[in-house]
Design an enzyme around this catalytic site. Structure first.
Site, PDB file in Angstrom:
ATOM      1  N   GLY A  14      -5.970   3.946   6.203  1.00  0.00           N
ATOM      2  CA  GLY A  14      -4.523   4.520   6.239  1.00  0.00           C
ATOM      3  C   GLY A  14      -3.568   3.599   5.935  1.00  0.00           C
ATOM      4  O   GLY A  14      -2.548   3.545   6.620  1.00  0.00           O
ATOM      5  N   ASN A  16      -1.996   3.270   3.150  1.00  0.00           N
ATOM      6  CA  ASN A  16      -0.853   4.261   2.284  1.00  0.00           C
ATOM      7  C   ASN A  16      -0.063   4.790   3.122  1.00  0.00           C
ATOM      8  O   ASN A  16       1.064   5.069   3.166  1.00  0.00           O
ATOM      9  CB  ASN A  16      -1.604   4.855   1.320  1.00  0.00           C
ATOM     10  CG  ASN A  16      -1.983   4.210  -0.033  1.00  0.00           C
ATOM     11  OD1 ASN A  16      -1.070   3.868  -0.762  1.00  0.00           O
ATOM     12  ND2 ASN A  16      -3.091   3.771  -0.287  1.00  0.00           N
ATOM     13  N   LEU A  93     -10.785  11.649   1.032  1.00  0.00           N
ATOM     14  CA  LEU A  93     -11.987  11.491   0.210  1.00  0.00           C
ATOM     15  C   LEU A  93     -12.656  12.937  -0.185  1.00  0.00           C
ATOM     16  O   LEU A  93     -13.539  13.080  -0.844  1.00  0.00           O
ATOM     17  CB  LEU A  93     -13.223  10.790   0.976  1.00  0.00           C
ATOM     18  CG  LEU A  93     -12.696   9.119   0.985  1.00  0.00           C
ATOM     19  CD1 LEU A  93     -13.935   8.419   1.715  1.00  0.00           C
ATOM     20  CD2 LEU A  93     -12.527   8.745  -0.515  1.00  0.00           C
ATOM     21  N   ASN A 110      -1.329  13.057  -4.885  1.00  0.00           N
ATOM     22  CA  ASN A 110      -2.787  12.321  -4.752  1.00  0.00           C
ATOM     23  C   ASN A 110      -2.148  10.670  -5.037  1.00  0.00           C
ATOM     24  O   ASN A 110      -1.464  10.619  -6.280  1.00  0.00           O
ATOM     25  CB  ASN A 110      -3.998  12.810  -5.192  1.00  0.00           C
ATOM     26  CG  ASN A 110      -5.035  11.675  -5.149  1.00  0.00           C
ATOM     27  OD1 ASN A 110      -5.386  11.379  -3.810  1.00  0.00           O
ATOM     28  ND2 ASN A 110      -5.770  11.390  -6.198  1.00  0.00           N
ATOM     29  N   HIS A 112      -3.902   7.467  -6.784  1.00  0.00           N
ATOM     30  CA  HIS A 112      -5.400   7.125  -7.164  1.00  0.00           C
ATOM     31  C   HIS A 112      -5.161   5.582  -7.783  1.00  0.00           C
ATOM     32  O   HIS A 112      -4.083   5.231  -8.521  1.00  0.00           O
ATOM     33  CB  HIS A 112      -5.708   7.914  -8.483  1.00  0.00           C
ATOM     34  CG  HIS A 112      -7.258   7.458  -9.088  1.00  0.00           C
ATOM     35  ND1 HIS A 112      -8.232   7.892  -8.476  1.00  0.00           N
ATOM     36  CD2 HIS A 112      -7.446   6.721 -10.218  1.00  0.00           C
ATOM     37  CE1 HIS A 112      -9.207   7.337  -9.092  1.00  0.00           C
ATOM     38  NE2 HIS A 112      -8.802   6.729 -10.108  1.00  0.00           N
ATOM     39  N   GLU A 183       0.482   0.359  -5.116  1.00  0.00           N
ATOM     40  CA  GLU A 183       0.395   1.655  -4.088  1.00  0.00           C
ATOM     41  C   GLU A 183       1.356   1.883  -3.011  1.00  0.00           C
ATOM     42  O   GLU A 183       2.032   2.858  -2.916  1.00  0.00           O
ATOM     43  CB  GLU A 183      -1.001   1.798  -3.573  1.00  0.00           C
ATOM     44  CG  GLU A 183      -2.161   1.916  -4.525  1.00  0.00           C
ATOM     45  CD  GLU A 183      -3.444   2.084  -3.857  1.00  0.00           C
ATOM     46  OE1 GLU A 183      -3.578   2.940  -3.026  1.00  0.00           O
ATOM     47  OE2 GLU A 183      -4.432   1.410  -4.387  1.00  0.00           O
TER      48      GLU A 183
HETATM   49  C1  GRF Z   1      -6.265   3.700  -1.707  1.00  0.00           C
HETATM   50  O1  GRF Z   1      -6.821   2.637  -2.769  1.00  0.00           O
HETATM   51  C2  GRF Z   1      -5.936   4.853  -2.530  1.00  0.00           C
HETATM   52  O2  GRF Z   1      -5.503   4.711  -3.790  1.00  0.00           O
HETATM   53  C3  GRF Z   1      -7.377   5.605  -2.603  1.00  0.00           C
HETATM   54  O3  GRF Z   1      -7.727   5.321  -1.534  1.00  0.00           O
HETATM   55  C4  GRF Z   1      -7.438   4.206  -0.906  1.00  0.00           C
HETATM   56  C5  GRF Z   1      -7.080   4.169   0.381  1.00  0.00           C
HETATM   57  O4  GRF Z   1      -6.929   3.442   1.271  1.00  0.00           O
HETATM   58  N1  GRF Z   1      -7.015   7.079  -3.045  1.00  0.00           N
HETATM   59  P1  GRF Z   1      -6.098   3.530   2.633  1.00  0.00           P
HETATM   60  O5  GRF Z   1      -6.825   4.566   3.648  1.00  0.00           O
HETATM   61  O6  GRF Z   1      -4.713   4.071   2.402  1.00  0.00           O
HETATM   62  O7  GRF Z   1      -5.822   2.278   3.069  1.00  0.00           O
END
Ligand code: GRF
Length: 202
Positions: A14, A16, A93, A110, A112, A183
């Protein structure tokens, strides 16, 4: 202006989600409010981040569901209870069915960790994305925020940020640099942009 109600869907660490929470606490998320963090895995550390910031957290244990339909019905129920306007997949996921996606058309986004259409689609998740980028020898990778439709990583692109690939990179160092340099800025900015667009339409 009524703020759009944002649900963040997670499966793991988490970081992000944390960037979104930080942006909300800094006042940069003006058009939206995170009302729910929803996980498909009850052990996800992201749930603890939500609790630490007094944000409602819930999970639907995918492994405990009899089938994908039961999992999605439970998710949809929680999203309805919290009246979510926008779903943000931040390291989520599970692949959502076409039926689920249709219910939130142009209201699911989303992030990516590559420059779509490179290294994306079914099977490209986590470190696999960065392993493939290094194996191909690209000099630039990055991150993409896009709307979600029935095709994995196939929806309309909202924002992209390029990041240099260095000769000494490993999948882990590339993953980290893409998070730090792309990100964690790109996702909060895109969430604000989409919330503002949805608010203007309402
Ligand atoms: C990130 O690299 C995102 O782009 C991908 O999964 C990862 C998630 O990381 N979809 P986090 O759980 O936000 O640390």
């Amino acid at each position: 202006m009524v703020k759009k109600r944002v649900a963040v869907l997670v499966s793991g660490s988490g970081t992000n989600l944390q960037a979104l929470i930080d942006s909300q606490e800094a006042g940069a998320l003006k058009s939206g409010e995170i009302v729910l963090v929803l996980s498909d895995n009850p052990q996800a550390y992201a749930l603890q981040r939500a609790c630490a910031h007094n944000i409602a957290a819930a999970s639907v244990d995918k492994k405990a569901c009899a089938n994908p339909a039961e999992f999605e019905a439970k998710m949809l129920n929680l999203l309805a209870v919290h009246a979510a306007d926008l779903l943000v997949l931040a390291g989520f996921l599970s692949i959502l069915s076409a039926d689920f996606v249709r219910r939130y058309e142009e209201r699911i986004i989303n992030i990516h960790p590559s420059l779509i259409p490179a290294f994306c689609g079914k099977g490209f998740y986590g470190l696999k994305v960065h392993e493939a980028a290094l194996a191909r020898g690209v000099k630039l990778s990055g991150a993409t925020v896009h709307f979600v439709n029935a095709i994995p990583d196939g929806g309309r692109i909202i924002a992209q940020q390029a990041v240099a690939v260095l000769p000494e990179d490993t999948p882990e160092t590339l993953q980290r640099r893409i998070m730090e340099e792309a990100e964690w800025q790109l996702l909060p900015a895109a969430v604000e942009q989409v919330c503002a667009e949805l608010a203007a339409r309402a």
